[in-house]
Design a protein around this motif. Structure first.
Motif, PDB file in Angstrom:
ATOM      1  N   THR B 173      -2.811  -0.343  -1.181  1.00  0.00           N
ATOM      2  CA  THR B 173      -4.297  -0.293  -0.921  1.00  0.00           C
ATOM      3  C   THR B 173      -4.555  -0.799   0.448  1.00  0.00           C
ATOM      4  OG1 THR B 173      -4.340  -2.003  -2.291  1.00  0.00           O
ATOM      5  CG2 THR B 173      -5.590  -0.050  -3.034  1.00  0.00           C
ATOM      6  N   ASN B 176      -2.395   1.230   3.532  1.00  0.00           N
ATOM      7  CA  ASN B 176      -2.520   2.580   3.656  1.00  0.00           C
ATOM      8  C   ASN B 176      -2.724   2.947   5.247  1.00  0.00           C
ATOM      9  OD1 ASN B 176      -2.714   4.169   1.523  1.00  0.00           O
ATOM     10  ND2 ASN B 176      -4.674   3.741   0.979  1.00  0.00           N
ATOM     11  N   SER B 272     -12.551   2.600   3.378  1.00  0.00           N
ATOM     12  CA  SER B 272     -11.278   1.948   3.098  1.00  0.00           C
ATOM     13  C   SER B 272     -11.248   0.420   3.366  1.00  0.00           C
ATOM     14  CB  SER B 272     -10.139   2.666   4.096  1.00  0.00           C
ATOM     15  OG  SER B 272     -10.142   1.917   5.304  1.00  0.00           O
ATOM     16  N   SER B 274      -8.043  -0.863   3.727  1.00  0.00           N
ATOM     17  CA  SER B 274      -6.607  -0.765   4.363  1.00  0.00           C
ATOM     18  C   SER B 274      -6.673  -2.071   5.575  1.00  0.00           C
ATOM     19  CB  SER B 274      -5.899   0.363   4.646  1.00  0.00           C
ATOM     20  OG  SER B 274      -4.892   0.183   5.529  1.00  0.00           O
TER      21      SER B 274
END
Lengths: 321, 337
Positions: B173, B176, B272, B274
């Motif tokens: 996670t 990514n 996100s 990431s």
């Protein structure tokens, strides 16, 4: 030594243990040294690369001409240079007197509630993100004036300089021997005269250092200027004065019109140029970075050299006595 | 010569004498000025808080506590006036954590070297160089970041991380991909920040280590410990709270840093989490949008983000000062005894 307990197992062999500990010692001490080198690599990398990229675009026009319209070659950043000087000067005028007086109070009364609160407030102020100070000056100065201005930018820089000035002045005033103060008071000078004409002159070197460091910090700041000074590619003090004089304006009116305009500064220009897709602007942004870096680092080196030469001088005179 | 000299009282008018006494020859006025200036500085800090609180009132009443709560949905829409600050708070926290994680081991190494190992003549020049590193303006870090670090370091490192850590379950996670071609990402911001906070952490830690009494080192060495063992097991634990304070100070600087971060983080709001994706921080959203805020609610929401930033740095800095003060206060009294 007791040899009976020695085993063939390497973990229990005292000599092996000693070797391992010694190796770990060497390794970790070496690592500490390597970390120091690693931490300093970016300094040389940045300084070297900025000099390499920036020196190509430096020429006389860079310092004497206003920026050309987008897409045109040539031109300079006179507006930013004048703006940085103006903002720093104005910020000094706003920050030095209150900062020095507050520092005198903190040095004389370190343990009163106000003194403790002042020291805590100074620490807090130096930790406030500069962009938040920009927001503050926006709501206090820009909103009140109704437009972006150099005055608002200078106010933001003054708040940023203040903690440095207060802290160094306070430290230096504390270093002034108590006997000097007592001698002045014994001659009948009132407290204010003692402070202004005995204590401050004795501490002046440290105070200059603090001011120089404050200017260095403030002149590299961009974030608080984004929505206070805003930027103004046509800012040229000479032209404002000529126009003002031609229209018969008085000195105060001209000064007011200088302070109430949006102002460019070197870091602001650098930020804008670096994000533009025009290669000549990017090249100029490296030159701006070079000028800004030389300014800031020179102020820093000057400040520290000043202090260390004074300290050596004081030590020598004390040694001769 | 033979004339009687008039006594002093005849020169000084009674009014001036009385005024002079009441004002202690100007000293009372002087005291008033000094106190006023001290109050001005304290008032500035208070005014900062009050102004941010007052100007964020519109956003606070409109969005309530939901504004700063963690959420996986992204809501930041100046057109419909809907705002939530979580993506920016997350961006600030994660970049600062990366920065601390990278900077702490290096800073500890530097501080140990400066305080314990290096010869006396080298200590001052090295400390100066560190201070110069701290003095370089943030925009120059940003420029260096855009044109040197992003293409040269982050882009290759990022694709490496995507292919290695990005495949590990649990870690993926945070790693990514794909990392943008330019390299602009949260990782880039964290790495630039770590370079910027190393001088802060290292110099405060060095002062803390120098305040550790020599008796502690001597006792450890006398028991047969190696130098490293006495540093690791005696000196560092002794100054632990000060080192913690130094790290918190560095964290405070990382949280508030604006320009360099804005230039390398890519400034995009996607959902996100990431490290290898572009993001936004609290300070960079203010820097990018405040001057062009479209509505009153928009600028109020940005000011509320500023308020959150102010409160966080206020708390962290107070905590850090307390911790460093504790070591500094404890050390001399024990050293003397």
């Amino acid at each position: 030594m007791n040899t009976a307990g020695r085993s063939d197992h390497p973990r229990l062999d005292p000599r092996a243990g000693r070797m391992r500990r010694r190796a770990a010692n060497r390794l970790m001490l070496l690592l500490a040294g390597l970390m120091t080198i690693l931490a300093l690599v970016p300094l040389f990398w940045i300084v070297g690369y900025v000099i390499y990229r920036g020196s190509g675009s430096l020429n006389l026009a860079f310092f004497t001409q206003l920026p050309r319209p987008l897409g045109m070659e040539g031109g300079g950043v006179l507006s930013a240079i004048q703006g940085t000087l103006l903002l720093s000067l104005l910020a000094c005028i706003m920050a030095i007197p209150p900062g020095m007086l507050a520092a005198l109070y903190a040095a004389r009364h370190p343990n009163t509630p106000l003194g403790v609160a002042l020291r805590f407030g100074t620490d807090v102020l130096s930790g406030v993100p500069s962009i938040v100070i920009g927001l503050f000056c926006y709501s206090v100065v820009v909103k009140a004036q109704g437009h972006f201005s150099g005055l608002a930018g200078a106010a933001a820089l003054a708040i940023i300089m203040m903690p440095t000035i207060i802290r160094t002045t306070e430290e230096m005033v504390r270093l002034v021997p108590q006997t000097l103060r007592e001698a002045s008071l014994a001659l009948g000078a009132p407290e204010w005269k003692t402070s202004l004409s005995v204590i401050l002159p004795a501490a002046v070197n440290g105070i200059v250092t603090g001011v120089l460091l404050g200017i260095a910090r403030a002149s590299g700041e961009t974030a608080p200027l984004l929505f206070t000074a805003l930027g103004n590619e046509q800012f040229e003090i000479g032209r404002i004065i000529r126009n003002g004089a031609a229209s018969g304006a008085g000195f105060l009116e001209i000064a007011a019109s200088i302070f109430s305009q949006p102002v460019d500064s070197l870091p602001l220009t650098l930020w804008k140029y670096a994000q533009q897709p025009y290669p000549e602007r990017v090249e100029q942004s490296w030159a701006v970075a070079l000028v800004l870096m030389i300014l800031v680092l020179a102020l820093n080196i000057l400040a520290r050299a000043w202090v260390s030469s004074r300290a050596r001088f004081l030590r020598q005179t004390r040694g001769n006595k | 010569m033979h004339k009687m000299r008039p006594s002093i009282q005849t020169y000084a008018s009674p009014l001036r004498t009385r005024l002079g006494k009441a004002w202690l020859h100007g000293d009372r006025l002087w005291q008033v000025v000094l106190i006023a200036m001290s109050l001005l500085v304290i008032g500035l800090v208070a005014a900062l808080g009050v102004m941010l609180w007052r100007d964020s009132a519109a956003a606070r009443t409109a969005y309530g506590a939901g504004f700063i709560q963690p959420t996986s949905e992204v809501t930041w829409n100046p057109v419909t006036d809907e705002y939530q600050a979580w993506p920016f708070i997350y961006g600030t926290l994660i970049t600062s954590l990366v920065a601390i994680a990278l900077a702490l081991p290096v800073s500890l190494g530097v501080a140990v070297f400066l305080a314990e190992l290096c010869p006396g003549w080298l200590r001052q020049p090295l400390s100066w160089l560190l201070e110069l590193l701290a003095a370089i303006p943030s925009v120059i870090y940003g420029l260096w970041g855009i044109f040197v670090v992003l293409p040269g370091v982050i882009a290759p490192l990022g694709s490496l991380l995507v292919n290695t850590l990005g495949a590990v379950p649990g870690l993926n996670t945070f790693f990514n991909g794909p990392i943008p071609l330019s390299g602009a990402s949260r990782l880039a911001a964290g790495m630039i920040l770590s370079v910027m906070i190393i001088p802060t952490i290292a110099s405060v830690t060095r002062d803390v280590l120098l305040a550790v009494p020599d008796s502690q080192r001597e006792a450890s060495l006398a028991l047969g410990a190696t130098r490293w063992e006495s540093i690791w097991k005696v000196v560092l634990p002794y100054g632990l709270s000060g080192i913690l304070g130094a790290s918190i100070m560095g964290l405070g600087r990382a949280l508030g840093e604006t320009m360099a971060v804005t230039m390398v983080i890519g400034n995009s709001i996607d959902g996100s989490v990431s490290l290898l994706r572009p993001g936004y921080t609290m300070s960079s959203i203010i820097a990018n949008q405040f001057a062009e805020a479209v509505s009153a609610l928009h600028s109020s929401a940005l000011i509320e983000i500023g308020l959150v930033l102010f409160v966080i740095t206020l708390v962290l800095n107070s905590l850090a000062r307390l911790l460093v003060w504790r070591v500094a206060r404890r050390a001399p009294s024990e050293a003397r005894s």
